[in-house]
Design a protein around this motif. Structure first.
Motif, mmCIF file in Angstrom:
data_model
loop_
_atom_site.group_PDB
_atom_site.id
_atom_site.type_symbol
_atom_site.label_atom_id
_atom_site.label_comp_id
_atom_site.label_asym_id
_atom_site.label_seq_id
_atom_site.Cartn_x
_atom_site.Cartn_y
_atom_site.Cartn_z
ATOM 1 N N ARG A 60 23.785 -23.533 23.255
ATOM 2 C CA ARG A 60 23.761 -22.664 24.433
ATOM 3 C C ARG A 60 24.927 -22.967 25.365
ATOM 4 N NH1 ARG A 60 18.867 -22.705 28.743
ATOM 5 N NH2 ARG A 60 19.821 -24.676 29.258
ATOM 6 N N ARG A 61 25.230 -24.278 25.538
ATOM 7 C CA ARG A 61 26.370 -24.666 26.388
ATOM 8 C C ARG A 61 27.679 -24.126 25.840
ATOM 9 N NH1 ARG A 61 24.087 -29.579 27.280
ATOM 10 N NH2 ARG A 61 25.172 -30.532 25.552
ATOM 11 N N LYS A 78 27.794 -20.322 26.266
ATOM 12 C CA LYS A 78 27.968 -19.945 27.670
ATOM 13 C C LYS A 78 29.434 -20.046 28.091
ATOM 14 C CE LYS A 78 25.347 -20.276 31.848
ATOM 15 N NZ LYS A 78 24.006 -20.490 32.292
ATOM 16 N N ARG A 122 23.242 -13.446 24.203
ATOM 17 C CA ARG A 122 22.052 -14.152 24.645
ATOM 18 C C ARG A 122 21.958 -15.564 24.069
ATOM 19 N NH1 ARG A 122 16.324 -10.971 25.108
ATOM 20 N NH2 ARG A 122 15.771 -12.014 27.017
ATOM 21 N N SER A 123 21.219 -16.434 24.739
ATOM 22 C CA SER A 123 21.034 -17.797 24.252
ATOM 23 C C SER A 123 19.857 -17.840 23.277
ATOM 24 C CB SER A 123 20.801 -18.743 25.424
ATOM 25 O OG SER A 123 19.650 -18.375 26.128
ATOM 26 N N ARG A 156 15.767 -20.564 25.930
ATOM 27 C CA ARG A 156 15.990 -19.601 27.002
ATOM 28 C C ARG A 156 15.088 -19.926 28.189
ATOM 29 N NH1 ARG A 156 15.294 -14.157 24.483
ATOM 30 N NH2 ARG A 156 16.914 -14.922 23.105
#
Length: 130
Positions: free
Chosen positions: A10-11, A14, A61-62, A67
């Motif tokens: 996710r990092r 992002k 989206r993650s 999430r």
């Protein structure tokens, strides 16, 4: 193990994700930068023309499992009263004390959280601390 891997993913995702800015946000300050879907017939953003900005899509989206989780991997819970701290699990939850909670109750909540081993995301800072 799986959660840590997904949080790392996710990092990374992002960092790659573009900023979604409202069409003509730079031209008309009163519009603000908050995203609004372009609906105009001749809109270059809506037609995905190169260099005209990005549209949010599901692909940005993650992962579903992480999430809404805090970066530490804990579920963020907003707390208003000391009683709410008592039924939280320190392995799953981290608390964020609501802004309208006063100093006395905030200190009480922080003491209860410390005893239970629950992480406080916005602790009360004294004058000596940074």
């Amino acid at each position: 193990m799986k959660i840590e891997r997904l949080l790392r993913l996710r990092r990374v995702l992002k960092r790659k994700k573009p900023e979604f800015l409202r069409q003509n946000w730079f031209r008309f300050p009163k519009l603000g930068e908050k995203w609004r879907r372009p609906k105009g017939r001749h809109s270059k953003v809506r037609r995905h023309e190169k260099g005209k900005g990005f549209l949010p899509k599901p692909g940005y989206r993650s992962p579903k499992e992480v999430r809404g989780l805090h970066a530490s991997g804990l579920k963020e819970v907003r707390v208003f009263t000391p009683e709410e701290v008592k039924n939280l699990d320190p392995k799953k939850h981290a608390i964020r004390i609501a802004a309208q909670v006063g100093r006395r109750k905030r200190i009480e909540i922080m003491n209860l959280a410390k005893q239970a081993g629950i992480r406080v995301l916005n602790p009360l800072r004294t004058e000596g601390e940074k």
